[in-house]
Enzyme design. Sequence first.
Site, PDB file in Angstrom:
ATOM      1  N   LYS A  42     -38.659   5.102  58.039  1.00  0.00           N
ATOM      2  CA  LYS A  42     -38.713   6.416  57.388  1.00  0.00           C
ATOM      3  C   LYS A  42     -37.293   6.869  57.032  1.00  0.00           C
ATOM      4  O   LYS A  42     -36.309   6.291  57.522  1.00  0.00           O
ATOM      5  CB  LYS A  42     -39.375   7.426  58.329  1.00  0.00           C
ATOM      6  CG  LYS A  42     -38.602   7.678  59.619  1.00  0.00           C
ATOM      7  CD  LYS A  42     -39.428   8.459  60.641  1.00  0.00           C
ATOM      8  CE  LYS A  42     -38.630   8.708  61.906  1.00  0.00           C
ATOM      9  NZ  LYS A  42     -39.463   9.315  62.966  1.00  0.00           N
ATOM     10  N   ARG A 136     -46.002  18.606  68.979  1.00  0.00           N
ATOM     11  CA  ARG A 136     -45.405  18.503  67.652  1.00  0.00           C
ATOM     12  C   ARG A 136     -46.547  18.126  66.723  1.00  0.00           C
ATOM     13  O   ARG A 136     -47.411  18.957  66.449  1.00  0.00           O
ATOM     14  CB  ARG A 136     -44.259  17.475  67.665  1.00  0.00           C
ATOM     15  CG  ARG A 136     -43.338  17.597  66.483  1.00  0.00           C
ATOM     16  CD  ARG A 136     -42.164  16.637  66.517  1.00  0.00           C
ATOM     17  NE  ARG A 136     -42.562  15.240  66.440  1.00  0.00           N
ATOM     18  CZ  ARG A 136     -41.719  14.227  66.262  1.00  0.00           C
ATOM     19  NH1 ARG A 136     -40.429  14.470  66.136  1.00  0.00           N
ATOM     20  NH2 ARG A 136     -42.146  12.981  66.210  1.00  0.00           N
ATOM     21  N   TYR A 255      -6.864  22.281  56.142  1.00  0.00           N
ATOM     22  CA  TYR A 255      -7.324  23.673  56.023  1.00  0.00           C
ATOM     23  C   TYR A 255      -7.187  24.396  57.363  1.00  0.00           C
ATOM     24  O   TYR A 255      -7.539  23.855  58.406  1.00  0.00           O
ATOM     25  CB  TYR A 255      -8.795  23.711  55.623  1.00  0.00           C
ATOM     26  CG  TYR A 255      -9.064  23.417  54.171  1.00  0.00           C
ATOM     27  CD1 TYR A 255      -8.494  24.187  53.162  1.00  0.00           C
ATOM     28  CD2 TYR A 255      -9.931  22.389  53.817  1.00  0.00           C
ATOM     29  CE1 TYR A 255      -8.771  23.922  51.826  1.00  0.00           C
ATOM     30  CE2 TYR A 255     -10.223  22.115  52.490  1.00  0.00           C
ATOM     31  CZ  TYR A 255      -9.633  22.888  51.491  1.00  0.00           C
ATOM     32  OH  TYR A 255      -9.910  22.628  50.189  1.00  0.00           O
ATOM     33  N   MET A 303     -14.130  18.084  52.143  1.00  0.00           N
ATOM     34  CA  MET A 303     -15.292  17.530  51.443  1.00  0.00           C
ATOM     35  C   MET A 303     -15.124  16.041  51.126  1.00  0.00           C
ATOM     36  O   MET A 303     -16.037  15.245  51.332  1.00  0.00           O
ATOM     37  CB  MET A 303     -15.546  18.312  50.152  1.00  0.00           C
ATOM     38  CG  MET A 303     -16.839  17.903  49.462  1.00  0.00           C
ATOM     39  SD  MET A 303     -17.108  18.750  47.895  1.00  0.00           S
ATOM     40  CE  MET A 303     -17.344  20.436  48.426  1.00  0.00           C
TER      41      MET A 303
HETATM   42  C1  LIG Z   1     -39.253   8.586  64.119  1.00  0.00           C
HETATM   43  C2  LIG Z   1     -40.396   8.160  64.947  1.00  0.00           C
HETATM   44  C3  LIG Z   1     -40.332   6.961  65.687  1.00  0.00           C
HETATM   45  C4  LIG Z   1     -39.066   6.169  65.836  1.00  0.00           C
HETATM   46  O1  LIG Z   1     -38.257   6.830  66.804  1.00  0.00           O
HETATM   47  P1  LIG Z   1     -36.879   6.220  67.304  1.00  0.00           P
HETATM   48  O2  LIG Z   1     -36.477   7.166  68.387  1.00  0.00           O
HETATM   49  O3  LIG Z   1     -35.945   6.237  66.165  1.00  0.00           O
HETATM   50  O4  LIG Z   1     -37.141   4.855  67.805  1.00  0.00           O
HETATM   51  C5  LIG Z   1     -41.486   6.532  66.315  1.00  0.00           C
HETATM   52  N1  LIG Z   1     -42.629   7.258  66.257  1.00  0.00           N
HETATM   53  C6  LIG Z   1     -42.711   8.428  65.589  1.00  0.00           C
HETATM   54  C7  LIG Z   1     -43.978   9.182  65.583  1.00  0.00           C
HETATM   55  C8  LIG Z   1     -41.603   8.922  64.928  1.00  0.00           C
HETATM   56  O5  LIG Z   1     -41.673  10.095  64.290  1.00  0.00           O
END
Ligand SMILES: *Cc1c(COP(=O)(O)O)cnc(C)c1O
Length: 357
Positions: A42, A136, A255, A303
Amino acid sequence: MTTPSGEAVPYPRLIVDLGAIRRNYARLQDMTAGAEVAAVVKADAYGLGAAAIAPVLLHAGAKSFFVANAHEGEIVRAAVGGGAQIFVLHGFWSADVQAIARSALIPVINSPEQLRDWLAGPAGPYALHFDTGMNRLGIPMIDVSGVADLAGKRQPDLVMSHFACADEPGHNLNATQIERFATVRGAFPGVRTSLANSAGCFLDTPAHGDLVRPGIALYGGAPRATGANPFESAATIETPILQVRQARPGDSAGYGATWTTEADRRLAVVALGYADGMFRAAQKGGYGRIGDVKLPIAGRVSMDLITLDVTDAGDSAKPGESVRFLGPDLDAFAAASGTLAYEVLTRLGSRLERVYV
Ligand SMILES: *Cc1c(COP(=O)(O)O)cnc(C)c1O
């Protein structure tokens, strides 16, 4: 004062080490012997580029991929071709139905209502996510038997849940979630199960399920705050020094003049900044490297520029010379930035050219 010679690549690059990703995948297989190791890709493979990385994971043995939404799923499908399973963690909207069908995606359904819609509509393969304590995303435990009845003969491909505290092995919520997930298992006999993210892979086998879902470990970030990180960082930034100068006692840099010196120091300014995802907070404790020499950040991150104290690098610190960030220092850089490798990787800017080695 010196200026660039014109020989160096005049912009910052993100070097993605595909070999490290393959080795991290193999290590996860060793850690979870018996479980299938899926790949969480993802957020564009945590900022490193899903289109390039997903095929590498496929060849390393991954048969299942996880993305957040159907759009990400389409990109991963194009990258890995047919065959692999691609699970969409955010479930589905009616607007996604065509993409799901076109790219053979598997929605991870998160509520009884969504399951009803799926079974009344597309009714293709699906997974179910149960909330065992994180509060969640996921189907509440109170609905387990109702959802099992609703599914009836059209069984899910996978039932899953997600740990809230897998990075703290001693946390009692882990045991609670494993126990609740046993109830889910019982309601879906014979259906594949999935529970562990990267940190969960360090827990005992009851925490794994049939399929584990590591993300950060593939890319080399530390899944847990404590203990050694056995994974190799796959992300290194290389960027040239643009200019070197001498700071004299009483001088400041950057800065707000937040960095000052009482001694002679050499400063180098590199082509990298918060537009590339470097956190301003990294001013305290963040560093780059030439070779093995650590070069502390001197003053505010701007930046497009970061100033480093390169005194310890001697003559090698000159315009055009490459300075490296992250790599083996990924977790340390995240800590200096007051965050985790997750956030450092996913915020790497689009200006960084991704180079795959
Ligand atoms: C992002 C996610 C993972 C992967 O988690 P990591 O801590 O990066 O290994 C696995 N399961 C779900 C539901 C997630 O949202």
